[in-house]
Design an enzyme around this catalytic site. Structure first.
Site, PDB file in Angstrom:
ATOM      1  N   GLY A  49       0.835  -1.178   0.000  1.00 23.19           N
ATOM      2  CA  GLY A  49       0.000   0.000   0.000  1.00 23.19           C
ATOM      3  C   GLY A  49       0.875   1.235   0.000  1.00 23.19           C
ATOM      4  N   GLN A  54       3.045   9.864   1.843  1.00 22.00           N
ATOM      5  CA  GLN A  54       4.368   9.258   1.649  1.00 22.00           C
ATOM      6  C   GLN A  54       5.068   9.765   0.393  1.00 22.00           C
ATOM      7  OE1 GLN A  54       2.765   5.056   2.408  1.00 22.00           O
ATOM      8  NE2 GLN A  54       4.888   4.892   3.062  1.00 22.00           N
ATOM      9  N   CYS A 102       7.235  -0.914   6.174  1.00 23.39           N
ATOM     10  CA  CYS A 102       6.680   0.301   5.573  1.00 23.39           C
ATOM     11  C   CYS A 102       7.730   0.859   4.625  1.00 23.39           C
ATOM     12  CB  CYS A 102       6.373   1.314   6.679  1.00 23.39           C
ATOM     13  SG  CYS A 102       5.769   2.904   6.075  1.00 23.39           S
ATOM     14  N   LEU A 103       7.284   1.359   3.477  1.00 21.47           N
ATOM     15  CA  LEU A 103       8.242   1.911   2.515  1.00 21.47           C
ATOM     16  C   LEU A 103       8.942   3.154   3.061  1.00 21.47           C
ATOM     17  CD1 LEU A 103       6.159   1.485  -0.762  1.00 21.47           C
ATOM     18  CD2 LEU A 103       8.076   0.077   0.013  1.00 21.47           C
ATOM     19  N   HIS A 143      -2.921   0.270   8.566  1.00 25.89           N
ATOM     20  CA  HIS A 143      -1.595   0.851   8.350  1.00 25.89           C
ATOM     21  C   HIS A 143      -1.683   2.052   7.411  1.00 25.89           C
ATOM     22  CE1 HIS A 143       2.905   0.344   7.650  1.00 25.89           C
ATOM     23  NE2 HIS A 143       2.555   1.172   6.688  1.00 25.89           N
ATOM     24  N   GLU A 144      -2.404   1.896   6.301  1.00 25.32           N
ATOM     25  CA  GLU A 144      -2.468   2.992   5.317  1.00 25.32           C
ATOM     26  C   GLU A 144      -3.273   4.180   5.854  1.00 25.32           C
ATOM     27  OE1 GLU A 144      -0.413   2.933   3.001  1.00 25.32           O
ATOM     28  OE2 GLU A 144       0.074   0.817   3.294  1.00 25.32           O
ATOM     29  N   HIS A 147      -1.277   6.378   8.092  1.00 27.83           N
ATOM     30  CA  HIS A 147      -0.416   7.335   7.384  1.00 27.83           C
ATOM     31  C   HIS A 147      -1.138   8.666   7.154  1.00 27.83           C
ATOM     32  CE1 HIS A 147       3.323   5.342   6.356  1.00 27.83           C
ATOM     33  NE2 HIS A 147       2.708   4.286   5.862  1.00 27.83           N
TER      34      HIS A 147
END
Ligand code: NI
Length: 190
Positions: A49, A54, A102-103, A143-144, A147
């Site tokens: 995701g 981000q 996470c990226l 998680h998304e 963000h």
């Protein structure tokens, strides 16, 4: 195709509370291009995701997709999803401890996530969705959406001894986690 740089932890944009997208702006070229950039960037990085914050955009848009993902091979599939102004409501208090990455963070660690949630969101055509998500898929949604509120998974890590680089996770934690989570996925189904 436009792959945009993914911001790393420490960048202030990862800590902002993003703004709702006005409904009448969803069809605009700017929003549609941003959605395409999110998808291209997520796929390029093998993310499950990606949230707009981000890539430095302060709007409540996240994309998710899980296919044969080398970063998360144990995750059930998620068809490409564009979530605009998503709202998550837990359905009960059942929790699962999931190891996340996470990226924007070069570590993995264990966090508690709700197992059963309701998600309400608009897709890129402005169509409303009201759906139930369970298991690891529910965790990905949480998680998304975190963000979009400036929250990173490491904020939710309660047992900091689980924090690990990807190499160290693979060497010391992966087998036990995958065994445990595979049994969970078998039980929950997603
Ligand atoms: Ni993330």
């Amino acid at each position: 195709m436009t792959v945009r740089p993914v911001l790393s932890i420490g960048h202030p944009m990862l800590r902002v509370v993003a703004d709702d997208v006005p409904t009448d702006a969803i069809s605009s070229d700017a929003v549609q291009q941003l959605i395409d950039d999110l998808i291209d960037t997520m796929r390029d990085a093998n993310g499950a995701g990606l949230a707009a914050t981000q890539i430095g955009e302060r709007v409540r848009i996240a994309v998710m997709e899980v296919g044969d993902n080398p970063r998360y091979p144990y995750k059930p599939r998620i068809a490409l999803t564009v979530a605009i102004n998503p709202v998550i409501t837990p359905l009960d208090d059942e929790m699962v401890e999931v190891n996340e990455g996470c990226l924007s963070v070069p570590l993995r660690g264990n966090v508690e996530r709700f197992v059963n949630v309701r998600v309400h969101y608009l897709d890129r055509d402005g169509v409303e969705h009201d759906e139930i998500k369970r298991g690891l898929t529910a965790g990905t949604w949480q998680h998304e959406c975190d963000h979009l509120d400036g929250v990173l998974f490491i904020d939710r890590v309660t047992d900091r001894s689980t924090l690990a680089t990807w190499d160290e996770f693979n060497e010391f934690q992966r087998d036990a986690f995958v065994e445990r989570i595979a049994a969970f996925v078998d039980r929950v189904g997603s």
